[in-house]
Design an enzyme around this catalytic site. Sequence first.
Site, PDB file in Angstrom:
ATOM      1  N   ASN A   1       0.850  -1.194   0.000  1.00  0.00           N
ATOM      2  CA  ASN A   1       0.000   0.000   0.000  1.00  0.00           C
ATOM      3  C   ASN A   1       0.882   1.239   0.000  1.00  0.00           C
ATOM      4  O   ASN A   1       1.991   1.227   0.544  1.00  0.00           O
ATOM      5  CB  ASN A   1      -0.924  -0.010   1.222  1.00  0.00           C
ATOM      6  CG  ASN A   1      -2.169  -0.843   0.969  1.00  0.00           C
ATOM      7  OD1 ASN A   1      -2.795  -0.746  -0.090  1.00  0.00           O
ATOM      8  ND2 ASN A   1      -2.529  -1.681   1.932  1.00  0.00           N
TER       9      ASN A   1
ATOM     10  N   LEU B   1       0.852   4.120   1.546  1.00  0.00           N
ATOM     11  CA  LEU B   1       1.302   4.626   2.845  1.00  0.00           C
ATOM     12  C   LEU B   1       1.482   3.449   3.794  1.00  0.00           C
ATOM     13  O   LEU B   1       0.694   3.245   4.722  1.00  0.00           O
ATOM     14  CB  LEU B   1       0.268   5.611   3.412  1.00  0.00           C
ATOM     15  CG  LEU B   1       0.177   6.956   2.706  1.00  0.00           C
ATOM     16  CD1 LEU B   1      -0.971   7.770   3.248  1.00  0.00           C
ATOM     17  CD2 LEU B   1       1.488   7.736   2.823  1.00  0.00           C
ATOM     18  N   SER B   2       2.488   2.646   3.537  1.00  0.00           N
ATOM     19  CA  SER B   2       2.697   1.494   4.404  1.00  0.00           C
ATOM     20  C   SER B   2       4.137   1.006   4.337  1.00  0.00           C
ATOM     21  O   SER B   2       4.818   1.177   3.331  1.00  0.00           O
ATOM     22  CB  SER B   2       1.758   0.358   4.002  1.00  0.00           C
ATOM     23  OG  SER B   2       2.023  -0.779   4.807  1.00  0.00           O
ATOM     24  N   ASN B   3       4.570   0.393   5.432  1.00  0.00           N
ATOM     25  CA  ASN B   3       5.893  -0.239   5.466  1.00  0.00           C
ATOM     26  C   ASN B   3       5.737  -1.762   5.486  1.00  0.00           C
ATOM     27  O   ASN B   3       6.665  -2.473   5.833  1.00  0.00           O
ATOM     28  CB  ASN B   3       6.672   0.229   6.704  1.00  0.00           C
ATOM     29  CG  ASN B   3       5.967  -0.114   7.997  1.00  0.00           C
ATOM     30  OD1 ASN B   3       4.741  -0.113   8.053  1.00  0.00           O
ATOM     31  ND2 ASN B   3       6.713  -0.402   9.038  1.00  0.00           N
ATOM     32  N   ILE B   4       4.525  -2.253   5.146  1.00  0.00           N
ATOM     33  CA  ILE B   4       4.293  -3.700   5.184  1.00  0.00           C
ATOM     34  C   ILE B   4       4.174  -4.268   3.768  1.00  0.00           C
ATOM     35  O   ILE B   4       3.263  -3.914   3.020  1.00  0.00           O
ATOM     36  CB  ILE B   4       3.032  -4.027   6.019  1.00  0.00           C
ATOM     37  CG1 ILE B   4       3.251  -3.547   7.456  1.00  0.00           C
ATOM     38  CG2 ILE B   4       2.719  -5.515   5.968  1.00  0.00           C
ATOM     39  CD1 ILE B   4       2.161  -3.897   8.421  1.00  0.00           C
TER      40      ILE B   4
END
Length: 273
Positions: free
Chosen positions: A190, A192-195
């Site tokens: 995504n 805005l994500s760090n996953i």
Amino acid sequence: MECNVIETLISGEIDCGDLTFRLLQNKDKPVIMNINIGTTVKGAIDDLDLVVQTLKECGFQRNRFYIHCDGALFGVMLPFLNQVPQITFKKPIDSVSVSGHKFLGCPLPCGVQMVRMKHIGGALSKDVEYIASRDATITGSRNGHAPVFLWYNLSLKGYNWFEKEVRKCLHNANYLKGQLKKAGVSVMLNKLSNIVVFERPQDDGFIQHWQLSCQGNVAHVAVMPNVTIKMLDSFMDELVAKRFMWFKDGGNQPPCVASQIGKENCVCPLHKC
Ligand SMILES: Cc1ncc(COP(=O)(O)O)c(C=O)c1O
């Protein structure tokens, strides 16, 4: 209380179409909603403004809904980024929580919960006699070390450090996504994500070695400040070598993960173009 699970989009966000359907089915009851600022598996951020608009359009006045914002991991990271959704008490939300032992690095499990005063006014109106202060916890007791650790970490590292680390995590997550894509692995990240979510490795030993968290046919990597490019490169080298073994001769095929991460991100034999 009756609990309704709302469908999600491929990104992991609340599906406001399904939310509308559920709200209209339950018009006679008030609503308690949980919205996520970073879901556990996909790191999805629910669209708070759209959820509020949906509640209003379905006829729920402000005094008939309660919104909790669960920001366990990413709730602490989001404010350090530009042009992001605003999670603020200026909007019709009721509480926000973040974990202290994730991005904030506290060495013991803890968290911060912020609640509108009107919801805890009663609980806070009286002193707990034996601690000579006000306390809204059930037992009138809480861990005093946690806020000290949180304060220490925040003041030691400072705003600039957190800002730099958040950007680094997102940059490294994008790097990992790029490397997985290049290696022909189904992957989703995504914006805005760090996953990073990707095809579940076939071998439990590999999963255990890299401590991957899995759900069904997908695994994820949460790219935290300790994760370096060197570490990601070594992970990729090992994964590529293992995949060569798992899928050689074509007998065993990479799993289809279209239903979890979308057709456009899936490169199983069916969706590879
Ligand atoms: C979205 C979300 N909420 C809550 C939690 C649990 O937080 P805690 O460990 O602070 O209880 C997690 C993950 O651990 C999470 O990903």
